[in-house]
Design a protein around this motif. Sequence first.
Motif, PDB file in Angstrom:
ATOM      1  N   ILE A   1       0.825  -1.218   0.000  1.00 15.65           N
ATOM      2  CA  ILE A   1       0.000   0.000   0.000  1.00 15.65           C
ATOM      3  C   ILE A   1       0.854   1.261   0.000  1.00 15.65           C
ATOM      4  CG2 ILE A   1      -2.009  -1.124   1.061  1.00 15.65           C
ATOM      5  CD1 ILE A   1      -1.349   0.478   3.637  1.00 15.65           C
ATOM      6  N   ILE A   2       2.045   1.194   0.561  1.00 14.54           N
ATOM      7  CA  ILE A   2       2.923   2.370   0.588  1.00 14.54           C
ATOM      8  C   ILE A   2       3.601   2.587  -0.765  1.00 14.54           C
ATOM      9  CG2 ILE A   2       5.040   3.340   1.611  1.00 14.54           C
ATOM     10  CD1 ILE A   2       2.595   3.530   3.434  1.00 14.54           C
ATOM     11  N   THR A   3       3.977   1.504  -1.448  1.00 19.21           N
ATOM     12  CA  THR A   3       4.771   1.658  -2.673  1.00 19.21           C
ATOM     13  C   THR A   3       3.971   1.523  -3.963  1.00 19.21           C
ATOM     14  OG1 THR A   3       5.363  -0.694  -2.722  1.00 19.21           O
ATOM     15  CG2 THR A   3       6.855   0.819  -1.535  1.00 19.21           C
ATOM     16  N   GLU A   4       2.778   0.898  -3.934  1.00 20.20           N
ATOM     17  CA  GLU A   4       2.079   0.613  -5.182  1.00 20.20           C
ATOM     18  C   GLU A   4       0.634   1.120  -5.224  1.00 20.20           C
ATOM     19  OE1 GLU A   4       2.585  -3.322  -6.817  1.00 20.20           O
ATOM     20  OE2 GLU A   4       4.312  -3.653  -5.506  1.00 20.20           O
ATOM     21  N   SER A   5       0.256   2.018  -4.322  1.00 23.39           N
ATOM     22  CA  SER A   5      -1.116   2.528  -4.343  1.00 23.39           C
ATOM     23  C   SER A   5      -1.396   3.259  -5.649  1.00 23.39           C
ATOM     24  CB  SER A   5      -1.371   3.466  -3.170  1.00 23.39           C
ATOM     25  OG  SER A   5      -1.488   2.717  -1.984  1.00 23.39           O
ATOM     26  N   GLN A   6      -2.589   3.032  -6.183  1.00 21.33           N
ATOM     27  CA  GLN A   6      -3.041   3.682  -7.405  1.00 21.33           C
ATOM     28  C   GLN A   6      -4.117   4.680  -7.016  1.00 21.33           C
ATOM     29  OE1 GLN A   6      -1.768   2.607 -10.677  1.00 21.33           O
ATOM     30  NE2 GLN A   6      -0.300   1.874  -9.165  1.00 21.33           N
ATOM     31  N   LEU A   7      -3.902   5.950  -7.294  1.00 24.22           N
ATOM     32  CA  LEU A   7      -4.809   6.997  -6.864  1.00 24.22           C
ATOM     33  C   LEU A   7      -5.567   7.555  -8.063  1.00 24.22           C
ATOM     34  CD1 LEU A   7      -2.349   8.827  -4.440  1.00 24.22           C
ATOM     35  CD2 LEU A   7      -3.853   6.881  -3.971  1.00 24.22           C
ATOM     36  N   SER A   8      -6.764   7.049  -8.279  1.00 24.75           N
ATOM     37  CA  SER A   8      -7.583   7.523  -9.395  1.00 24.75           C
ATOM     38  C   SER A   8      -8.420   8.727  -8.960  1.00 24.75           C
ATOM     39  CB  SER A   8      -8.513   6.408  -9.876  1.00 24.75           C
ATOM     40  OG  SER A   8      -9.515   6.158  -8.902  1.00 24.75           O
ATOM     41  N   ALA A   9      -8.938   9.447  -9.946  1.00 24.42           N
ATOM     42  CA  ALA A   9      -9.813  10.589  -9.660  1.00 24.42           C
ATOM     43  C   ALA A   9     -11.052  10.108  -8.900  1.00 24.42           C
ATOM     44  CB  ALA A   9     -10.217  11.284 -10.960  1.00 24.42           C
ATOM     45  N   GLU A  10     -11.547   8.926  -9.244  1.00 26.08           N
ATOM     46  CA  GLU A  10     -12.717   8.362  -8.553  1.00 26.08           C
ATOM     47  C   GLU A  10     -12.393   8.088  -7.080  1.00 26.08           C
ATOM     48  OE1 GLU A  10     -15.049   4.126  -8.583  1.00 26.08           O
ATOM     49  OE2 GLU A  10     -14.425   4.939 -10.520  1.00 26.08           O
ATOM     50  N   ASP A  11     -11.208   7.536  -6.820  1.00 24.51           N
ATOM     51  CA  ASP A  11     -10.796   7.265  -5.435  1.00 24.51           C
ATOM     52  C   ASP A  11     -10.633   8.554  -4.643  1.00 24.51           C
ATOM     53  OD1 ASP A  11     -10.749   4.522  -5.910  1.00 24.51           O
ATOM     54  OD2 ASP A  11      -8.607   4.536  -6.444  1.00 24.51           O
ATOM     55  N   VAL A  12     -10.084   9.570  -5.283  1.00 24.64           N
ATOM     56  CA  VAL A  12      -9.909  10.866  -4.620  1.00 24.64           C
ATOM     57  C   VAL A  12     -11.271  11.438  -4.238  1.00 24.64           C
ATOM     58  CG1 VAL A  12      -9.193  13.267  -4.981  1.00 24.64           C
ATOM     59  CG2 VAL A  12      -7.668  11.393  -5.634  1.00 24.64           C
ATOM     60  N   GLU A  13     -12.235  11.383  -5.157  1.00 29.77           N
ATOM     61  CA  GLU A  13     -13.568  11.924  -4.876  1.00 29.77           C
ATOM     62  C   GLU A  13     -14.266  11.108  -3.784  1.00 29.77           C
ATOM     63  OE1 GLU A  13     -16.395  14.475  -4.523  1.00 29.77           O
ATOM     64  OE2 GLU A  13     -14.625  14.831  -5.758  1.00 29.77           O
ATOM     65  N   LYS A  14     -14.134   9.791  -3.834  1.00 31.31           N
ATOM     66  CA  LYS A  14     -14.736   8.939  -2.808  1.00 31.31           C
ATOM     67  C   LYS A  14     -14.134   9.254  -1.438  1.00 31.31           C
ATOM     68  CE  LYS A  14     -13.731   4.553  -2.632  1.00 31.31           C
ATOM     69  NZ  LYS A  14     -13.634   3.132  -2.944  1.00 31.31           N
ATOM     70  N   THR A  15     -12.825   9.431  -1.391  1.00 29.91           N
ATOM     71  CA  THR A  15     -12.153   9.754  -0.131  1.00 29.91           C
ATOM     72  C   THR A  15     -12.575  11.134   0.355  1.00 29.91           C
ATOM     73  OG1 THR A  15     -10.288   8.349  -0.722  1.00 29.91           O
ATOM     74  CG2 THR A  15      -9.907   9.990   0.983  1.00 29.91           C
ATOM     75  N   ARG A  16     -12.738  12.088  -0.560  1.00 33.14           N
ATOM     76  CA  ARG A  16     -13.200  13.426  -0.183  1.00 33.14           C
ATOM     77  C   ARG A  16     -14.563  13.334   0.503  1.00 33.14           C
ATOM     78  NH1 ARG A  16     -11.191  17.670  -2.674  1.00 33.14           N
ATOM     79  NH2 ARG A  16     -10.831  16.489  -4.560  1.00 33.14           N
ATOM     80  N   ARG A  17     -15.453  12.503  -0.044  1.00 36.16           N
ATOM     81  CA  ARG A  17     -16.791  12.335   0.572  1.00 36.16           C
ATOM     82  C   ARG A  17     -16.677  11.707   1.960  1.00 36.16           C
ATOM     83  NH1 ARG A  17     -18.038  10.673  -4.735  1.00 36.16           N
ATOM     84  NH2 ARG A  17     -18.068   8.489  -4.055  1.00 36.16           N
ATOM     85  N   ILE A  18     -15.776  10.745   2.109  1.00 41.01           N
ATOM     86  CA  ILE A  18     -15.575  10.101   3.417  1.00 41.01           C
ATOM     87  C   ILE A  18     -15.090  11.122   4.442  1.00 41.01           C
ATOM     88  CG2 ILE A  18     -14.113   8.468   4.680  1.00 41.01           C
ATOM     89  CD1 ILE A  18     -14.216   6.704   2.113  1.00 41.01           C
ATOM     90  N   ILE A  19     -14.076  11.895   4.075  1.00 41.32           N
ATOM     91  CA  ILE A  19     -13.512  12.885   5.003  1.00 41.32           C
ATOM     92  C   ILE A  19     -14.560  13.942   5.340  1.00 41.32           C
ATOM     93  CG2 ILE A  19     -11.755  14.675   5.286  1.00 41.32           C
ATOM     94  CD1 ILE A  19     -10.676  11.778   5.412  1.00 41.32           C
TER      95      ILE A  19
END
Length: 190
Positions: free
Chosen positions: A131-149
């Motif tokens: 998770i530290i070296t190979e995480s893939q950060l898509s725009a969808e993941d960013v938006e989902k995380t924004r909603r969580i936060i």
Amino acid sequence: RPLLLLFLIVLVPGVHAGQYSPPGVYDAHYRVLANGLKVITKQRHHTRSVSVQLNVEVGFLNFDCIKEDTPHFLEPLLFTGTSRHPEFELERWIEDVGGYSNAMTDLNDTTYVINIFSGNLQHAFDYLYEIITESQLSAEDVEKTRRIINRERGDEPSWLRMALYEQGIGKDAIDKVWADIGLDCKNLVT
């Protein structure tokens, strides 16, 4: 009350945690690897589980006020998937071998934690490394995380709440303390 507390502290004989704990229970071994990674180990003979914590020395205080939630935002992003495992597989990876993973952010650090059966320790190391070296950060993941936060913070503020907040109405006690010492953010950050 402070005088009473001081009085009690002076009159009560010294009691230390060591008197109630087996010898060596708090002894740990500290090591620094050639790459600078600090390793702290503490053997626990009375249990068959292990706790692995990866501490990243980046917290809220490493960012300007307006961006102070950045490490808290990045923390769950690492769990949204890697180049080899989508999010649901990451969740199952540790759970399927009887473990638990989580992360937390505070003023100075972001910590990733795995508690697992000691026989599956290698799973914990492999998981954290991936998770530290190979995480893939898509725009969808960013938006989902924004909603969580935002949900954790009480959802997106309305225009009325923002206007009141900017006038100092609706700030909690911590915000008021920060404002009193001149360290307050001017706007809620979403």
